[in-house]
Motif scaffolding. Structure first.
Motif, PDB file in Angstrom:
ATOM      1  N   SER B  64       0.820  -1.207   0.000  1.00 51.69           N
ATOM      2  CA  SER B  64       0.000   0.000   0.000  1.00 51.69           C
ATOM      3  C   SER B  64       0.856   1.259   0.000  1.00 51.69           C
ATOM      4  O   SER B  64       0.636   2.173  -0.801  1.00 51.69           O
ATOM      5  CB  SER B  64      -0.923   0.016   1.212  1.00 51.69           C
ATOM      6  OG  SER B  64      -1.934  -0.931   1.029  1.00 51.69           O
ATOM      7  N   PHE B  65       1.833   1.278   0.896  1.00 50.66           N
ATOM      8  CA  PHE B  65       2.665   2.478   0.972  1.00 50.66           C
ATOM      9  C   PHE B  65       3.449   2.691  -0.332  1.00 50.66           C
ATOM     10  O   PHE B  65       3.404   3.760  -0.929  1.00 50.66           O
ATOM     11  CB  PHE B  65       3.632   2.380   2.160  1.00 50.66           C
ATOM     12  CG  PHE B  65       4.563   3.552   2.231  1.00 50.66           C
ATOM     13  CD1 PHE B  65       4.117   4.776   2.718  1.00 50.66           C
ATOM     14  CD2 PHE B  65       5.879   3.454   1.772  1.00 50.66           C
ATOM     15  CE1 PHE B  65       4.962   5.863   2.770  1.00 50.66           C
ATOM     16  CE2 PHE B  65       6.723   4.547   1.806  1.00 50.66           C
ATOM     17  CZ  PHE B  65       6.270   5.744   2.316  1.00 50.66           C
ATOM     18  N   ALA B  66       4.109   1.653  -0.781  1.00 50.34           N
ATOM     19  CA  ALA B  66       4.959   1.784  -1.979  1.00 50.34           C
ATOM     20  C   ALA B  66       4.125   2.206  -3.183  1.00 50.34           C
ATOM     21  O   ALA B  66       4.501   3.123  -3.928  1.00 50.34           O
ATOM     22  CB  ALA B  66       5.670   0.467  -2.262  1.00 50.34           C
ATOM     23  N   VAL B  67       2.965   1.558  -3.353  1.00 54.26           N
ATOM     24  CA  VAL B  67       2.165   1.843  -4.552  1.00 54.26           C
ATOM     25  C   VAL B  67       1.492   3.208  -4.450  1.00 54.26           C
ATOM     26  O   VAL B  67       1.632   4.055  -5.336  1.00 54.26           O
ATOM     27  CB  VAL B  67       1.123   0.731  -4.781  1.00 54.26           C
ATOM     28  CG1 VAL B  67       0.126   1.153  -5.857  1.00 54.26           C
ATOM     29  CG2 VAL B  67       1.817  -0.560  -5.185  1.00 54.26           C
ATOM     30  N   ASN B  68       0.788   3.439  -3.352  1.00 53.03           N
ATOM     31  CA  ASN B  68      -0.037   4.645  -3.287  1.00 53.03           C
ATOM     32  C   ASN B  68       0.763   5.913  -3.027  1.00 53.03           C
ATOM     33  O   ASN B  68       0.410   6.987  -3.511  1.00 53.03           O
ATOM     34  CB  ASN B  68      -1.102   4.500  -2.200  1.00 53.03           C
ATOM     35  CG  ASN B  68      -2.167   3.510  -2.627  1.00 53.03           C
ATOM     36  OD1 ASN B  68      -2.371   3.295  -3.823  1.00 53.03           O
ATOM     37  ND2 ASN B  68      -2.826   2.894  -1.668  1.00 53.03           N
ATOM     38  N   THR B  69       1.828   5.810  -2.270  1.00 59.84           N
ATOM     39  CA  THR B  69       2.540   7.028  -1.886  1.00 59.84           C
ATOM     40  C   THR B  69       3.737   7.321  -2.780  1.00 59.84           C
ATOM     41  O   THR B  69       4.079   8.474  -3.006  1.00 59.84           O
ATOM     42  CB  THR B  69       3.004   6.925  -0.424  1.00 59.84           C
ATOM     43  OG1 THR B  69       1.965   6.327   0.329  1.00 59.84           O
ATOM     44  CG2 THR B  69       3.332   8.285   0.134  1.00 59.84           C
ATOM     45  N   ILE B  70       4.354   6.275  -3.288  1.00 58.98           N
ATOM     46  CA  ILE B  70       5.558   6.526  -4.094  1.00 58.98           C
ATOM     47  C   ILE B  70       5.308   6.301  -5.583  1.00 58.98           C
ATOM     48  O   ILE B  70       5.523   7.187  -6.407  1.00 58.98           O
ATOM     49  CB  ILE B  70       6.724   5.642  -3.606  1.00 58.98           C
ATOM     50  CG1 ILE B  70       7.030   6.017  -2.160  1.00 58.98           C
ATOM     51  CG2 ILE B  70       7.954   5.852  -4.492  1.00 58.98           C
ATOM     52  CD1 ILE B  70       8.112   5.196  -1.527  1.00 58.98           C
ATOM     53  N   ARG B  71       4.825   5.117  -5.927  1.00 63.20           N
ATOM     54  CA  ARG B  71       4.774   4.789  -7.357  1.00 63.20           C
ATOM     55  C   ARG B  71       3.614   5.464  -8.089  1.00 63.20           C
ATOM     56  O   ARG B  71       3.770   5.890  -9.224  1.00 63.20           O
ATOM     57  CB  ARG B  71       4.670   3.266  -7.529  1.00 63.20           C
ATOM     58  CG  ARG B  71       5.920   2.562  -7.018  1.00 63.20           C
ATOM     59  CD  ARG B  71       5.849   1.090  -7.262  1.00 63.20           C
ATOM     60  NE  ARG B  71       6.877   0.403  -6.488  1.00 63.20           N
ATOM     61  CZ  ARG B  71       6.976  -0.912  -6.422  1.00 63.20           C
ATOM     62  NH1 ARG B  71       6.117  -1.674  -7.062  1.00 63.20           N
ATOM     63  NH2 ARG B  71       7.929  -1.460  -5.705  1.00 63.20           N
ATOM     64  N   LEU B  72       2.460   5.566  -7.435  1.00 57.93           N
ATOM     65  CA  LEU B  72       1.306   6.150  -8.130  1.00 57.93           C
ATOM     66  C   LEU B  72       1.549   7.620  -8.510  1.00 57.93           C
ATOM     67  O   LEU B  72       1.351   7.995  -9.672  1.00 57.93           O
ATOM     68  CB  LEU B  72       0.038   5.997  -7.290  1.00 57.93           C
ATOM     69  CG  LEU B  72      -1.255   6.516  -7.938  1.00 57.93           C
ATOM     70  CD1 LEU B  72      -1.577   5.744  -9.215  1.00 57.93           C
ATOM     71  CD2 LEU B  72      -2.435   6.422  -6.980  1.00 57.93           C
ATOM     72  N   PRO B  73       1.982   8.473  -7.563  1.00 59.10           N
ATOM     73  CA  PRO B  73       2.245   9.858  -7.974  1.00 59.10           C
ATOM     74  C   PRO B  73       3.339   9.962  -9.027  1.00 59.10           C
ATOM     75  O   PRO B  73       3.241  10.776  -9.954  1.00 59.10           O
ATOM     76  CB  PRO B  73       2.677  10.553  -6.680  1.00 59.10           C
ATOM     77  CG  PRO B  73       2.783   9.522  -5.641  1.00 59.10           C
ATOM     78  CD  PRO B  73       2.118   8.282  -6.110  1.00 59.10           C
ATOM     79  N   ARG B  74       4.341   9.108  -8.922  1.00 64.48           N
ATOM     80  CA  ARG B  74       5.413   9.120  -9.914  1.00 64.48           C
ATOM     81  C   ARG B  74       4.854   8.776 -11.292  1.00 64.48           C
ATOM     82  O   ARG B  74       5.152   9.444 -12.290  1.00 64.48           O
ATOM     83  CB  ARG B  74       6.466   8.089  -9.503  1.00 64.48           C
ATOM     84  CG  ARG B  74       7.682   8.072 -10.392  1.00 64.48           C
ATOM     85  CD  ARG B  74       8.598   6.916 -10.021  1.00 64.48           C
ATOM     86  NE  ARG B  74       9.855   7.056 -10.726  1.00 64.48           N
ATOM     87  CZ  ARG B  74      10.956   7.517 -10.182  1.00 64.48           C
ATOM     88  NH1 ARG B  74      10.996   7.839  -8.904  1.00 64.48           N
ATOM     89  NH2 ARG B  74      12.055   7.644 -10.906  1.00 64.48           N
TER      90      ARG B  74
END
Lengths: 303, 344
Positions: B64-74
């Motif tokens: 959840s953290f990796a996808v929603n906070t880092i990868r999705l905005p990127r």
């Protein structure tokens, strides 16, 4: 048949930046006829055409279509009545002939519409008139100069305007193509009644193909009318500053200008039969050098 | 006879239209695949179903953290910036009929950047002010380049490009000067404006770009037909009933705003605006509007380059380095070709 329009210029003055070129011209374009604007280089014939076709805003005077100022008519509406083929149109890279001709349909289309049945019909008709049907799906980059010019005219035809302006449609073309293009334009006028106004460089072709001549000198209209009435050696002297003799074109019966240079005059022998060229004798000995006032680019001098 | 001709023309157009649809669809699918890859790949790779569950709000440890906070905005930043750069670049290139006439090359991006850097280092302005200043500077730079290349009577695109390159060099010098003068702690923010990178993109930065694209991309796409007429030159366009000045202004303003806002989030990702249009045109042909394909090519260039920058080498490179490596040879090739043709 195309509709009849009154197209008039009233005391039109126009030019570029601070240089006035057209010095106040009033004229009325004969409807459903072929008119040709002639004159020496830099006399303002092209500027006049551009001003009439609303590419240049006149600094004073008015231009009216059916009594309405042309700059008051919405551009798209005007583009359905009045078309123009510029002197050197810009070719977009890699486009097919049919797609380019189709761009002439722009004033008839709305923001989102694709090509309607009418658009296809107009494009097909324009291409048939200009005899470029078989080139439809070819890339414009692959065509010769003469073919390209026909494509451009087809684009202007697809616009289906009643009035068509052409700025030197035959420049840079071989004589064969010049005659071919002018024949096609004549077909267009005779069959469809399209009012044609063009600038031509070649005064002999002008007097053959024009129904009406507008002769310009230094931004002013010096003569207008039917070629057989207007084209005289005095007029040629007046607008081109060149001595000439005017004979009858053996093919069309229209006036044919034979320039008198400083060389090549036929020696006058008493035995020579009366030929149309004989009146030359009185002027040829002290004829001034015409090339100095008329740049040699002019086709009249090169034929 | 006429019906045959019509059929022949319809058939030819159908072939070209089919090519446009097929190519554009492939580009769209490729963009989606790259978007998925951006979400799945990282320090740890996650399968699609985990990513989807994380996106729909389910809490999965780590994912959840990796996808929603880092990868999705990127991914979103790359997606939208790529689209904006692609469409805006295409607009300039088509309108000026020259691939070199591009915001990246003729100094418009540098104008935005210089204004942003000035606002950051000298005024310590807020993000909104910085964005507005960069849009205005982009437009002002455009106007200056246009006026300088218009020497009274004739307007030459070759001259516009050369002047643009000169202005670009000047503005880059201004940026360097401002950086030398700036405080150490401003530098990370400043760097954002200077090199294209998707690192550290945050969700809360994205709304301005979303709004910009939602408003201005449709304007450019809707004016596609007008743009194709402008491409025929001033005289033909006028006689076909296009109001050339109004159309040009609408297109330029839309394109510059999209470029400036996208740049404020990802930095000027080198050469994306420059490469997308010509690649798209080569793929779909010239008869139909190239705006959407160019936008998609922009997306693909940015996302693919970012993935390459992240995973292809020992060290991680920001996306701008990779697109720079791709674009520079093409720029040199174009300059040589134009010089041969005598366009410069």
């Amino acid at each position: 048949m195309k509709a009849t329009h009154t197209f008039q210029a009233e005391q039109t003055v126009s030019g570029y930046e601070n240089k006035t070129i057209v010095q106040g011209i009033s004229l009325s374009i004969p409807s459903n006829k072929i008119s040709v604007i002639i004159g020496a280089n830099a006399c303002g014939k092209s500027t006049l055409l551009k001003t009439l076709a609303r590419l240049i805003k006149p600094t004073s005077g008015s231009i009216t279509l059916d009594g309405k100022q042309i700059d008051k008519i919405p551009p798209k509406q005007l583009a359905r009545v009045l078309g123009l083929l510029p002197q050197s149109p810009i070719v977009p890279e890699g486009i097919s002939v049919a797609d380019l001709v189709g761009r002439g349909r722009f004033p008839h289309q709305t923001l989102f519409s694709g090509w309607s049945k009418k658009d296809y019909e107009a494009v097909a008709e324009a291409m048939e008139i200009m005899k470029i049907t078989e080139l439809a799906n070819q890339n414009i980059d692959e065509l010769s100069g003469g073919q390209r010019q026909r494509v451009w005219i087809a684009m202007a035809l697809a616009q289906q305007t009643d009035i068509l302006f052409l700025d030197e449609p035959t420049t840079f073309l071989d004589i064969t193509y010049q005659v071919e293009i002018l024949d096609l334009l004549t077909d267009l006028n005779r069959k469809h009644g399209t009012t044609i106004v063009m600038v031509l460089h070649d005064i002999n072709l002008s007097s053959r193909y024009a129904d009406h001549i507008f002769a310009l000198r230094k931004g002013l209209l010096v003569a207008e009318g039917e070629p057989s009435k207007v084209i005289t050696s005095e007029l040629v002297k007046d607008i081109f500053g060149m001595d000439s003799t005017v004979i009858q074109d053996p093919v069309s019966g229209t006036p044919l200008i034979v320039p008198i240079g400083r060389h090549h005059a036929k020696p006058v022998t008493p035995a020579a039969p009366a030929s149309p060229v004989s009146p030359v004798t009185s002027v040829n000995s002290e004829a001034p050098a015409p090339a100095s006032s008329t740049p040699s680019k002019d086709p009249v001098l090169t034929y | 006879m006429t019906t045959n001709t019509i059929a022949y023309i319809i058939e030819g157009r159908r072939v070209r239209q089919r090519r446009w649809i097929v190519v554009t669809s492939i580009l769209a699918v490729l963009s989606v695949v790259l978007c998925c890859a951006m979400l799945m790949l990282g320090n740890k790779n996650y399968p699609v179903q985990d990513v989807l569950r994380a996106l729909t709000g389910e809490k999965i440890k780590g994912v959840s953290f990796a996808v929603n906070t880092i990868r999705l905005p990127r991914m979103l930043a790359g997606l939208m910036a790529g689209f904006a750069f692609g469409i805006a670049g295409h607009t300039f290139q088509t309108m000026l009929r020259n691939p070199l006439a591009n915001p990246n090359v003729i100094g418009i991006t540098s104008g935005s950047g210089a204004a942003a850097v000035f606002c950051i280092t000298m005024l310590h302005a807020s993000d909104t002010v910085i964005s507005i200043a960069s849009v205005i500077a982009g437009l002002v730079t455009t106007i200056i380049i246009y006026l300088l290349s218009n020497n009274g009577r004739s307007f030459s695109i070759g001259r516009l490009i050369l002047i643009g390159i000169g202005i670009q060099a000047m503005l880059d010098a201004v940026i360097s000067y401002l950086m030398l003068k700036s405080a150490q702690y401003d530098l990370p923010v400043v760097m954002r404006w200077l090199s294209g990178s998707l690192n550290g993109s945050k969700m809360n930065e994205l709304p301005p770009l979303v709004i910009t694209i939602v408003i201005f991309a449709p304007i450019i796409i809707m004016l596609g037909k007008h743009l194709s007429i402008l491409e025929l030159g001033e005289q033909s366009a006028t006689s076909l009933g296009v109001n050339t000045n109004k159309t040009r202004i609408a297109l330029i303003v839309s394109a510059v705003i999209m470029i400036s806002i996208a740049t404020s989030i990802t930095g000027p990702i080198a050469f994306v605006a420059f490469l997308s249009g010509p690649i798209a045109k080569r793929l779909v042909g010239a008869g139909f509007s190239g705006a959407i394909p160019a936008g998609l090519v922009g997306v693909i260039l940015v996302l693919a380059s970012d993935l390459i920058g992240q995973f292809a080498f020992e060290t991680r490179f920001p996306v701008g380095i990779i697109t720079g490596i791709l674009g520079a040879p093409y720029l040199i090739y174009l300059l040589i070709r134009m010089n041969r043709k005598g366009d410069l």
